[in-house]
Design a protein around this motif. Structure first.
Motif, PDB file in Angstrom:
ATOM      1  N   ILE A 323       0.840  -1.210   0.000  1.00 39.87           N
ATOM      2  CA  ILE A 323       0.000   0.000   0.000  1.00 39.87           C
ATOM      3  C   ILE A 323       0.871   1.254   0.000  1.00 39.87           C
ATOM      4  O   ILE A 323       0.569   2.241  -0.667  1.00 39.87           O
ATOM      5  N   VAL A 341      -3.901   6.010   6.343  1.00 38.77           N
ATOM      6  CA  VAL A 341      -4.585   5.216   5.310  1.00 38.77           C
ATOM      7  C   VAL A 341      -3.903   3.864   5.141  1.00 38.77           C
ATOM      8  O   VAL A 341      -4.556   2.813   5.143  1.00 38.77           O
ATOM      9  N   SER A 344      -4.392   1.649   8.302  1.00 40.13           N
ATOM     10  CA  SER A 344      -5.768   1.157   8.439  1.00 40.13           C
ATOM     11  C   SER A 344      -6.065   0.054   7.426  1.00 40.13           C
ATOM     12  O   SER A 344      -6.659  -0.977   7.762  1.00 40.13           O
ATOM     13  N   LEU A 345      -5.653   0.271   6.176  1.00 36.94           N
ATOM     14  CA  LEU A 345      -5.896  -0.736   5.134  1.00 36.94           C
ATOM     15  C   LEU A 345      -5.114  -2.015   5.407  1.00 36.94           C
ATOM     16  O   LEU A 345      -5.642  -3.116   5.243  1.00 36.94           O
ATOM     17  N   ALA A 348      -6.861  -3.838   8.141  1.00 28.41           N
ATOM     18  CA  ALA A 348      -8.106  -4.451   7.662  1.00 28.41           C
ATOM     19  C   ALA A 348      -7.818  -5.736   6.884  1.00 28.41           C
ATOM     20  O   ALA A 348      -8.523  -6.746   7.046  1.00 28.41           O
ATOM     21  N   ILE A 349      -6.786  -5.705   6.046  1.00 31.39           N
ATOM     22  CA  ILE A 349      -6.419  -6.897   5.264  1.00 31.39           C
ATOM     23  C   ILE A 349      -5.957  -8.021   6.190  1.00 31.39           C
ATOM     24  O   ILE A 349      -6.364  -9.181   6.039  1.00 31.39           O
TER      25      ILE A 349
END
Length: 525
Positions: A323, A341, A344-345, A348-349
């Motif tokens: 990312i 960002v 957080s991503l 989440a993954i």
């Protein structure tokens, strides 16, 4: 041709309290030099020195008193081209050109944005002086960190070494080219005045030296999710040190979670079973667990909690790197918003990948003695009785909780970091182990507090099938039910054992991590 910055040098040299320069040679500062609100007459008049600055200048024998005030006013008047009492981007463009300093429009916009506290698009006298002082302090920290020999000068070897520490390798010719751009007297070394004069009216929102120390540079475990470093340097990636960091962190997490497992199981029991009619304090919760299954039952569910460390941290790290490449292109470091960002991503993954293990952990922690023979037996039982979808119960509140957790964790960490840099940083940007751990622990705790209601609803949804005759509610329905029957405090059941385990978990994981690093031959950052 005259070098950029040479004309502005005499003015900038008097902008700051010279105590800062003398600090390099061992003199004591004369005062704090804080600024109060600026008094300004009509727009055509010269700006008036803020009273606290004036008092400091008069009380400090090193500052030069009236001379410093005069230079501050002169510099502001030169840059305030249209004489309206404020410096905008256009003023900076014209004013700096007069002084022989050339900056791009993008750089000048960054300067105004960094110092514009009232968001009116320009810098008044107070904002201008505040910006220069804050920026100068960062430059001073970087200068001291670059000055490896501690002789008040930076040479090409010191530049090469410092960049090498950041994972950036340059040749001696490139280092000398960097030196020549700042060296005004032809000595091929840079003293503090040359360094300051060159960089002062140049924006620096990401000074690598400060970022290197202040990223989450130690791995510690708060019991919920392992805190892996935001970034590894290029050198750590090339030498393979990154995986040793992760292995050491995984081992540290396993030990700390095992040591605090009784508190974690108590938290889950209180989240699911405690209510107004069934009050459960910590003492009664522990005695109930021991009565039901003996001392060993305090660690029920800990095995799966330890097993999920490896896949979670590995997936989070790899996702973060990918990312980062997408949103940060080739940048070595990311800005705050980009880190939020990316973090957080990546979270989440990682959580999506290992979420079934979260459900198993909750079910095992809530299980009775002899109900399951192990992790595999529990997984088979859930699959046969409830189907595959049961492994993703509570998934939505879990994902929603990542955003407030990551956002508040990062915001609090940055606030504490900036506060420390402003108040206590003198000789180096390195805050030391205690400050890093304290900031990381406080920011993580605040993040947990903000996302705790979502975590509680997630746990209840994971456990709904174990409560015979109980309704199978949705996330919104469960929120309404808890608030209606237990009040807002019902969303914080189990908070006490959750917070009680934070300090021991962080302390244990840090000690184990540092020792495992030594065993694995990991160099300290």
């Amino acid at each position: 041709m005259q070098k950029a910055g040479s004309l502005v040098s005499p003015l900038l040299s008097g902008v700051f309290c010279q105590c800062v320069s003398d600090e390099f040679h061992g003199s004591e500062p004369g005062g704090s030099g804080g600024f109060s609100a600026v008094d300004r007459s009509p727009s055509t008049a010269a700006p008036v020195m803020p009273s606290s600055v004036q008092a400091h200048a008069e009380s400090c024998s090193v500052c030069g008193g009236p001379e410093q005030e005069h230079r501050l006013k002169v510099l502001f008047q030169i840059l305030d081209v249209n004489k309206d009492g404020g410096i905008c981007v256009n003023d900076l463009t014209i004013g700096l050109k007069k002084l022989g300093v050339h900056r791009t429009e993008h750089e000048l916009k960054k300067i105004v944005k960094a110092g514009d506290k009232d968001l009116d698009g320009q810098l008044d006298f107070e904002e201008f002086v505040h910006y220069l002082r804050d920026h100068e302090k960062k430059l001073r920290l970087v200068f001291k960190s670059l000055d490896k020999k501690n002789d008040g000068r930076i040479d090409s070897q010191e530049i090469m070494q410092s960049l090498r520490d950041l994972g950036v390798h340059i040749s001696e010719q490139q280092a000398e080219k960097i030196l020549r751009s700042m060296d005004k007297n032809g000595t091929m070394t840079i003293d503090w005045n040359e360094w300051r004069d060159y960089h002062l009216l140049h924006p620096a929102d990401n000074i690598p030296e400060i970022i290197l120390y202040w990223k989450h540079s130690t791995i510690f475990d708060v019991g919920e999710s392992l805190m892996v470093p935001d970034e590894f340097t290029a050198e750590e990636k090339n030498t393979g040190m990154w995986w040793r960091h992760l292995v050491a962190g995984g081992g540290a997490g396993a030990v700390s979670r095992t040591c605090t497992a009784p508190l974690d199981r108590l938290k889950v029991l209180m989240q699911v079973h405690a209510s107004r009619s069934n009050t459960m304090c910590m003492a009664s919760g522990f005695s109930q667990m021991i009565r039901e299954g003996g001392i060993r039952s305090l660690w029920r569910g800990n095995g799966i909690n330890v097993l999920k460390i490896a896949p979670e941290s590995a997936i989070k790290f790899m996702a973060y790197e990918q990312i980062k490449r997408l949103i940060g292109m080739n940048q070595e470091t990311l800005g705050i918003l980009e880190r939020l960002v990316a973090g957080s991503l990546a979270g989440a993954i990682a959580q999506s990948s290992i979420y079934p293990m979260e459900v198993l952990k909750t079910r095992l922690a809530l299980g009775k003695t002899g109900q399951y023979s192990g992790i595999v037996d529990c997984a088979k039982y859930i699959f046969q009785k409830e189907g595959l979808s049961a492994f993703y119960k509570g998934y939505i509140p879990n994902m929603l909780g990542i955003i407030p957790y990551a956002g508040i964790d990062l915001a609090v960490y940055e606030t504490l970091k900036n506060s420390w840099l402003q108040r206590y940083a003198t000789d180096s940007a390195d805050p030391g182990v205690f400050v890093l751990l304290a900031c990381g622990t406080m920011s993580s705790t605040c993040g947990q507090l903000a996302s705790y209601p979502l975590a509680l609803v997630r746990t209840r949804m994971q456990a709904q099938a174990t409560m015979e005759g109980g309704p199978q509610m949705t996330m919104c329905g469960l929120f309404r039910h808890i608030v209606r029957t237990e009040g807002a405090m019902g969303l914080y059941r189990g908070l006490a054992p959750n917070f009680m385990k934070v300090i021991p978990a962080v302390s244990i994981s840090y000690v184990v991590y540092e020792n495992l690093k030594i065993t694995l031959g990991v160099q300290s950052r």
